[in-house]
Design a protein around this motif. Structure first.
Motif, PDB file in Angstrom:
ATOM      1  N   GLY A  44       0.775  -1.238   0.000  1.00 50.00           N
ATOM      2  CA  GLY A  44       0.000   0.000   0.000  1.00 50.00           C
ATOM      3  C   GLY A  44       0.799   1.276   0.000  1.00 50.00           C
ATOM      4  N   ARG A  45       2.131   1.180  -0.102  1.00 50.01           N
ATOM      5  CA  ARG A  45       2.977   2.378  -0.079  1.00 50.01           C
ATOM      6  C   ARG A  45       3.992   2.338  -1.228  1.00 50.01           C
ATOM      7  NH1 ARG A  45       2.082   0.796   5.117  1.00 50.01           N
ATOM      8  NH2 ARG A  45       3.869  -0.605   5.079  1.00 50.01           N
ATOM      9  N   PRO A  46       3.519   2.476  -2.468  1.00 46.99           N
ATOM     10  CA  PRO A  46       4.428   2.347  -3.610  1.00 46.99           C
ATOM     11  C   PRO A  46       5.346   3.550  -3.830  1.00 46.99           C
ATOM     12  CG  PRO A  46       2.241   2.906  -4.366  1.00 46.99           C
ATOM     13  CD  PRO A  46       2.123   2.686  -2.884  1.00 46.99           C
ATOM     14  N   GLY A  47       4.962   4.716  -3.374  1.00 52.08           N
ATOM     15  CA  GLY A  47       5.752   5.928  -3.609  1.00 52.08           C
ATOM     16  C   GLY A  47       5.406   6.535  -4.959  1.00 52.08           C
ATOM     17  N   TRP A  48       5.472   7.860  -5.027  1.00 48.68           N
ATOM     18  CA  TRP A  48       5.076   8.550  -6.255  1.00 48.68           C
ATOM     19  C   TRP A  48       6.001   8.263  -7.423  1.00 48.68           C
ATOM     20  CZ3 TRP A  48       0.398   9.931  -6.714  1.00 48.68           C
ATOM     21  CH2 TRP A  48      -0.341  10.343  -5.609  1.00 48.68           C
ATOM     22  N   HIS A  49       7.261   7.990  -7.137  1.00 49.34           N
ATOM     23  CA  HIS A  49       8.190   7.701  -8.236  1.00 49.34           C
ATOM     24  C   HIS A  49       7.754   6.482  -9.022  1.00 49.34           C
ATOM     25  CE1 HIS A  49      11.876   5.390  -9.590  1.00 49.34           C
ATOM     26  NE2 HIS A  49      11.828   6.403 -10.424  1.00 49.34           N
ATOM     27  N   LEU A  50       7.478   5.370  -8.330  1.00 50.55           N
ATOM     28  CA  LEU A  50       7.076   4.148  -9.025  1.00 50.55           C
ATOM     29  C   LEU A  50       5.696   4.281  -9.666  1.00 50.55           C
ATOM     30  CD1 LEU A  50       8.380   1.252  -6.734  1.00 50.55           C
ATOM     31  CD2 LEU A  50       9.378   2.185  -8.829  1.00 50.55           C
ATOM     32  N   VAL A  51       4.793   4.991  -9.007  1.00 57.00           N
ATOM     33  CA  VAL A  51       3.474   5.214  -9.604  1.00 57.00           C
ATOM     34  C   VAL A  51       3.619   5.972 -10.927  1.00 57.00           C
ATOM     35  CG1 VAL A  51       1.249   6.383  -9.333  1.00 57.00           C
ATOM     36  CG2 VAL A  51       2.253   5.143  -7.407  1.00 57.00           C
ATOM     37  N   ALA A  52       4.464   6.998 -10.935  1.00 55.50           N
ATOM     38  CA  ALA A  52       4.681   7.779 -12.152  1.00 55.50           C
ATOM     39  C   ALA A  52       5.355   6.949 -13.231  1.00 55.50           C
ATOM     40  CB  ALA A  52       5.522   9.018 -11.831  1.00 55.50           C
ATOM     41  N   VAL A  53       6.369   6.176 -12.840  1.00 53.78           N
ATOM     42  CA  VAL A  53       7.091   5.343 -13.816  1.00 53.78           C
ATOM     43  C   VAL A  53       6.157   4.355 -14.488  1.00 53.78           C
ATOM     44  CG1 VAL A  53       8.781   3.472 -14.027  1.00 53.78           C
ATOM     45  CG2 VAL A  53       9.386   5.556 -12.804  1.00 53.78           C
ATOM     46  N   PHE A  54       5.348   3.657 -13.715  1.00 56.30           N
ATOM     47  CA  PHE A  54       4.495   2.631 -14.298  1.00 56.30           C
ATOM     48  C   PHE A  54       3.288   3.217 -15.030  1.00 56.30           C
ATOM     49  CE2 PHE A  54       6.982  -0.132 -11.597  1.00 56.30           C
ATOM     50  CZ  PHE A  54       7.120  -1.261 -12.410  1.00 56.30           C
ATOM     51  N   THR A  55       2.802   4.367 -14.586  1.00 57.29           N
ATOM     52  CA  THR A  55       1.691   4.999 -15.304  1.00 57.29           C
ATOM     53  C   THR A  55       2.151   5.533 -16.653  1.00 57.29           C
ATOM     54  OG1 THR A  55       0.593   5.604 -13.229  1.00 57.29           O
ATOM     55  CG2 THR A  55      -0.065   6.804 -15.214  1.00 57.29           C
ATOM     56  N   LEU A  56       3.207   6.328 -16.638  1.00 58.99           N
ATOM     57  CA  LEU A  56       3.710   6.886 -17.897  1.00 58.99           C
ATOM     58  C   LEU A  56       4.276   5.797 -18.803  1.00 58.99           C
ATOM     59  CD1 LEU A  56       5.496  10.092 -16.534  1.00 58.99           C
ATOM     60  CD2 LEU A  56       3.314   9.957 -17.751  1.00 58.99           C
ATOM     61  N   GLY A  57       4.970   4.830 -18.204  1.00 54.63           N
ATOM     62  CA  GLY A  57       5.530   3.731 -18.996  1.00 54.63           C
ATOM     63  C   GLY A  57       4.451   2.910 -19.671  1.00 54.63           C
ATOM     64  N   THR A  58       3.340   2.688 -18.981  1.00 55.26           N
ATOM     65  CA  THR A  58       2.227   1.944 -19.566  1.00 55.26           C
ATOM     66  C   THR A  58       1.642   2.678 -20.758  1.00 55.26           C
ATOM     67  OG1 THR A  58       1.644   0.863 -17.475  1.00 55.26           O
ATOM     68  CG2 THR A  58      -0.098   1.080 -19.117  1.00 55.26           C
ATOM     69  N   ILE A  59       1.433   3.981 -20.605  1.00 56.51           N
ATOM     70  CA  ILE A  59       0.887   4.765 -21.715  1.00 56.51           C
ATOM     71  C   ILE A  59       1.836   4.748 -22.907  1.00 56.51           C
ATOM     72  CG2 ILE A  59       0.203   7.084 -22.440  1.00 56.51           C
ATOM     73  CD1 ILE A  59      -0.653   7.582 -19.510  1.00 56.51           C
ATOM     74  N   LEU A  60       3.112   4.935 -22.651  1.00 54.41           N
ATOM     75  CA  LEU A  60       4.101   4.978 -23.731  1.00 54.41           C
ATOM     76  C   LEU A  60       4.215   3.635 -24.438  1.00 54.41           C
ATOM     77  CD1 LEU A  60       6.870   7.073 -21.936  1.00 54.41           C
ATOM     78  CD2 LEU A  60       5.603   7.767 -23.983  1.00 54.41           C
ATOM     79  N   MET A  61       4.259   2.537 -23.677  1.00 52.63           N
ATOM     80  CA  MET A  61       4.436   1.223 -24.301  1.00 52.63           C
ATOM     81  C   MET A  61       3.184   0.777 -25.048  1.00 52.63           C
ATOM     82  SD  MET A  61       7.406   0.174 -24.321  1.00 52.63           S
ATOM     83  CE  MET A  61       6.964  -1.407 -25.054  1.00 52.63           C
ATOM     84  N   ARG A  62       2.026   1.115 -24.532  1.00 50.04           N
ATOM     85  CA  ARG A  62       0.811   0.798 -25.286  1.00 50.04           C
ATOM     86  C   ARG A  62       0.793   1.564 -26.602  1.00 50.04           C
ATOM     87  NH1 ARG A  62      -4.379   3.463 -26.917  1.00 50.04           N
ATOM     88  NH2 ARG A  62      -5.723   1.687 -27.432  1.00 50.04           N
ATOM     89  N   SER A  63       1.214   2.836 -26.561  1.00 52.53           N
ATOM     90  CA  SER A  63       1.264   3.644 -27.775  1.00 52.53           C
ATOM     91  C   SER A  63       2.277   3.090 -28.769  1.00 52.53           C
ATOM     92  CB  SER A  63       1.607   5.090 -27.416  1.00 52.53           C
ATOM     93  OG  SER A  63       0.637   5.639 -26.541  1.00 52.53           O
ATOM     94  N   ALA A  64       3.442   2.670 -28.260  1.00 55.84           N
ATOM     95  CA  ALA A  64       4.449   2.066 -29.132  1.00 55.84           C
ATOM     96  C   ALA A  64       3.934   0.763 -29.728  1.00 55.84           C
ATOM     97  CB  ALA A  64       5.732   1.810 -28.339  1.00 55.84           C
ATOM     98  N   GLY A  65       3.194   0.004 -28.925  1.00 57.70           N
ATOM     99  CA  GLY A  65       2.623  -1.246 -29.418  1.00 57.70           C
ATOM    100  C   GLY A  65       1.629  -1.023 -30.535  1.00 57.70           C
TER     101      GLY A  65
END
Length: 303
Positions: A44-65
């Protein structure tokens, strides 16, 4: 407005169409299980860094896909009503340019992954490989949706490695370090992908039969609706069981109940196999994933 500005604006519109910017359901389907795993892995405590990395990374990789998929399927897409006007298929965007856009997006996603740790970076290469293989799976496998399921579930073990830390690059050590629940959620999520992507395949079944594409909707035949509901059942039951095993409680169960209600609604949409309603069921699946995520977050926050 100057002609150059008009041309640049028009190009931007084409790029946004290429990556399905106006259809966020695709990246939301990737995001919710990944963030759910991240919350579970970090208690329950992922930290904003990891939340940002996985949110932005998901959007970018889906777009690349999307870029890679449109290039690989451009000859097939021209024969499908729903996809005939995609930028690469229609000739509006050259293949080379679409690949460059996809490569740039994937590179940006990789730069985000570099801010995590070696195990997560190592897994990202496998995730990329599966994502690139998927467009070609429908030429070979009777259930290519299973390959998509692997690709769309890779964020789960990556979320665990990022949250748990580590510095070892060895694959054997990496795989052994992941807790069983990570792999359990990975397999469970695969069945959700099978459910919603079979609904998606039901939309294009007539076109796919004509051009020779393999899909789960074609393979299942008259058992397509039963198959979709079976996939939902496996996903909901196994994800619920795994959540309970890691100590999630009533709020998590409420989220799973909301997800179950949505799966029942999807049955009502797809039971008559009408294209528009099957497509609606697919597009609304991100709310099912959000229900699971919301229940997980609230439950962990109120411990």
């Amino acid at each position: 407005m100057r002609p150059a500005a008009t041309a640049a604006r028009s190009r931007l519109a084409i790029y946004l169409d290429l990556i399905r910017w106006n259809r966020p359901a695709g990246w939301l389907l990737l995001l919710w299980p990944t963030l759910s795993a991240l919350w579970i892995a970090s208690d329950g405590r992922p930290g904003w860094h990891l939340v940002a990395v996985f949110t932005l990374g998901t959007i970018l990789m889906r777009s690349a896909g999307c870029c890679a998929n449109d290039v690989a399927d451009r000859e097939f897409d021209r024969h499908v009503r729903r996809t005939a006007q995609r930028p690469v298929t229609s000739g509006e965007l050259p293949v080379r340019e679409a690949l460059l856009v996809g490569a740039a997006l994937a590179l940006l996603a990789f730069l985000l992954v570099l801010t995590t740790n070696p195990p997560t970076i190592a897994l990202s290469f496998f995730a990329l490989g599966v994502a690139l293989a998927y467009p070609f799976a429908k030429r070979v496998f009777a259930m290519p949706q299973a390959v998509l399921g692997v690709a769309f579930s890779f964020g789960i073990p990556m979320a665990f490695t990022a949250a748990l830390g580590g510095s070892d690059w060895k694959l054997s050590t990496l795989l052994a370090a992941l807790p069983p629940v990570a792999w359990g959620l990975f397999v469970s999520n695969l069945f959700w992908v099978l459910a919603y992507d079979t609904e998606y395949a039901m939309v294009d079944r007539e076109d796919d039969l004509r051009i020779g594409i393999k899909t789960s909707a074609i393979t299942l035949g008259k058992w397509d609706v039963a198959g979709v509901m079976g996939f939902y059942c496996v996903y909901i039951f196994s994800w619920t069981l795994l959540g309970v095993r890691v100590g999630l409680g009533h709020w998590f169960m409420l989220g799973m109940a909301a997800a179950t209600a949505q799966a029942v609604w999807h049955y009502l949409l797809i039971r008559n196999r009408r294209r528009e309603e099957c497509f609606k069921a697919f597009r609304q699946n991100h709310w099912l994933g959000f229900a699971v995520f919301a229940g997980t977050v609230v439950d962990l926050a109120l411990r």
